[in-house]
Design an enzyme around this catalytic site. Structure first.
Site, PDB file in Angstrom:
ATOM      1  CD1 TRP B 101      -2.088  -2.272   1.679  1.00 26.54           C
ATOM      2  CD2 TRP B 101      -2.994  -1.215  -0.065  1.00 26.54           C
ATOM      3  NE1 TRP B 101      -3.080  -3.073   1.172  1.00 26.54           N
ATOM      4  CE2 TRP B 101      -3.655  -2.447   0.105  1.00 26.54           C
ATOM      5  CE3 TRP B 101      -3.395  -0.376  -1.109  1.00 26.54           C
ATOM      6  CZ2 TRP B 101      -4.700  -2.870  -0.726  1.00 26.54           C
ATOM      7  CZ3 TRP B 101      -4.438  -0.787  -1.936  1.00 26.54           C
ATOM      8  CH2 TRP B 101      -5.070  -2.018  -1.740  1.00 26.54           C
ATOM      9  CG  ASP B 170      -3.180   4.229   4.232  1.00 23.40           C
ATOM     10  OD1 ASP B 170      -4.213   4.121   4.914  1.00 23.40           O
ATOM     11  OD2 ASP B 170      -2.978   3.564   3.193  1.00 23.40           O
ATOM     12  CE  LYS B 194      -8.382  -2.647   5.120  1.00 28.02           C
ATOM     13  NZ  LYS B 194      -8.390  -3.623   4.038  1.00 28.02           N
TER      14      LYS B 194
END
Lengths: 359, 359
Positions: B101, B170, B194
């Site tokens: 990511w 992030d 999440k």
């Protein structure tokens, strides 16, 4: 008293859809989970994702030359993505202004590349749609129209009447309300929250030759990237797409887009008749040939009378009739999920209000 | 047999949240509508919108120097928005690579402006977090980190250990899993799917001095525009924010972020103990000091054994344990909504599987 809603969006979804989603809430297909709790990479979600695309293709008769994408960010993100992806060197984007949303779309395009207004209805305060003047297309990146104008209540009467090699349309507020030929369009986009489902998902229909790879466009803003990844480049808004699929299924069961159009015409006629038969007590905002079948806008003689109308309508169970904060007046939004009965009840209330206070 | 899910996201939401949402499905606060059918400009929705922001502020102890925004497009859109909004002339964005990511975030930043890698864990196949080397910050637009790496299963152990004038993180996969000092961060972003709610909404926490007006940034991609409009510049994903608010309320009721951390540590310990006590039958992917409390990744001796483990685990009711398609192996994602009991059952299954096949 049961409430009747005429909201401009987000708005009511078909009752059958809400019932089905409630039934499937706890245990989607015996998985013990709601569909929103499923991985977007799993078979359970994937089949819904593809089903929704197929349904959209069938309902709008989308040819193989075009891809269907499900994105996020609403029409507002498309205002940026369209020029980022479609304005190429030496070309100019052309905009037809028919209301606040096309103004916004144009404003965003100007930030990104060469953009011009071809024609505008602004001089009539957007009461009428402008005459389309076709010149040479050679230097056009695309021609952008807004099919229906929610705020002013106007709508292009014939979506097949345009002719441009790269026709782009914001159909957020009237997609699936009437049939038209998708093949005439280069790109169509629509935020879901009027006729397609809840807020949070945007449908894009794009002609495949417009899917351009570019190093300078961020991946998440590239139609090419989304098409390559079947709209699974990033995590899609799983639940919104699930509901969109149910709404499309509902449309199929009701008889498709042709049936939606038949109903929408009848609903709009009911309300426009109530306006036109009021001897001027109610005044339609748009000229008759520009009137929308989705958003019926009208005025009373004074703002005070309009406030009174809103207040009294709520006391009778009608909600969402206040015009957009930028223009005032009254607006009844009658998207696909609004029933003929609701329109008749509103028309009856309008008559009742006029009889009571119209002396 | 009841299924137990360990998905990497979207994933299970707290049962209490799903029950509450089901109860409110048909008739939110006596309006006769689901909240998703309400206008985002109406008081009914607006109060949820503000409530969710306030809850987020309270749970993370967000100071007045920072704004909370609710956007769409997930972390992937933030990969573009962060450099678009924060890279200014003569400045360079700095990226710390700790997995797939952060690689993606860096790749997108490079499309937009001057960007460099400061340090990377790639040479260890992202099994360990790299040593942070602090040089001069003067030419940095910002320093970007990924707090938790879902695919490899590593996590920065202390979010307060970084020091940079414009620290960007992030936190998609571990926000609300442990307390930290928001004031040390310039910008934090997190896709909801999440720990915060369903897919379709992204939380952004931004220090107000970073809200920069710019004619060249499309409005929908400008933090300044969203902050000015209290995240109501365009139609927000109403239902996703409603559910996010319920998830935040659930966290409050459970004892807040401190309690989440206590539970998460215990859950992770249960699984890492199962790995470490297996005499090498299970091998943790990351070095112990880099291990994630959110995604427990491990391998068996062969890919065949891993396939067998996945198959047998599903037969015992455990789902979502397959590692990310890019790295393989086994991954148990144990976000806030996953219970201690589920982790104990999985640890018991791991022991059972080893006893049965580990000869």
């Amino acid at each position: 008293m049961e409430r009747i809603y005429f909201q401009a969006g987000p708005t009511t979804l078909p009752k059958e859809v809400m019932l089905r989603a409630k039934k499937e809430w706890d245990d989607f297909e015996n998985t013990g989970l709601n569909i929103m709790e499923h991985s977007h990479r799993g078979d359970t979600y994937e089949s819904i994702h593809e089903e929704a695309k197929t349904r959209m293709r069938q309902l709008l008769n989308i040819p193989d030359t075009h891809d269907v994408l499900f994105l996020q960010g609403g029409a507002s993100l498309q205002f940026a993505m369209v020029p980022m992806n479609l304005i190429t060197a030496q070309k100019t984007a052309k905009y037809v202004l028919t209301g606040s949303w096309s103004e916004k779309a144009y404003k965003e395009a100007k930030r990104i590349g060469s953009s011009e207004i071809v024609v505008s209805g602004k001089e009539t305060d957007y009461r009428t749609l402008p005459q389309m003047i076709y010149e040479s297309f050679d230097n056009d990146a695309y021609l952008h129209i807004t099919s229906n104008n929610t705020i002013y209540g106007s709508q292009w009467p014939d979506l097949n009447a345009f002719s441009h090699p790269v026709l782009v349309a914001d159909m957020s507020s009237d997609i699936m309300s009437r049939p038209f030929s998708v093949s005439q369009y280069g790109l169509i986009y629509a935020g879901a929250q009027k006729n397609l489902g809840p807020a949070g998902v945007t449908a894009v229909i794009i002609r495949k030759d417009l899917l351009r790879e570019s190093e300078s466009i961020p991946s998440i803003l590239s139609y090419h990237v989304h098409a390559e990844n079947r709209s699974l480049y990033n995590t899609p808004p799983v639940y919104s797409i699930y509901l969109l699929n149910l709404v499309l299924q509902w449309m199929e069961e009701q008889g498709g887009v042709e049936e939606m159009e038949r109903r929408n015409k009848k609903k709009a006629e009911t309300l426009y008749n109530a306006i036109d038969n009021s001897s001027g007590f109610y005044q339609g905002y748009c000229t008759p040939e520009s009137r929308s079948l989705m958003n019926v806008t009208f005025n009373l003689n004074t703002e005070e009378a309009e406030r009174h109308f809103i207040k009294e309508s709520e006391a009778h169970g009608f909600y969402g009739l206040k015009g957009h904060r930028s223009v005032g007046g009254i607006r009844a939004s009658i998207y696909n999920a609004v029933s003929q009965e609701s329109c008749e009840e509103l028309a009856a209330f309008m008559l009742h209000f006029q009889e009571k206070y119209g002396k």
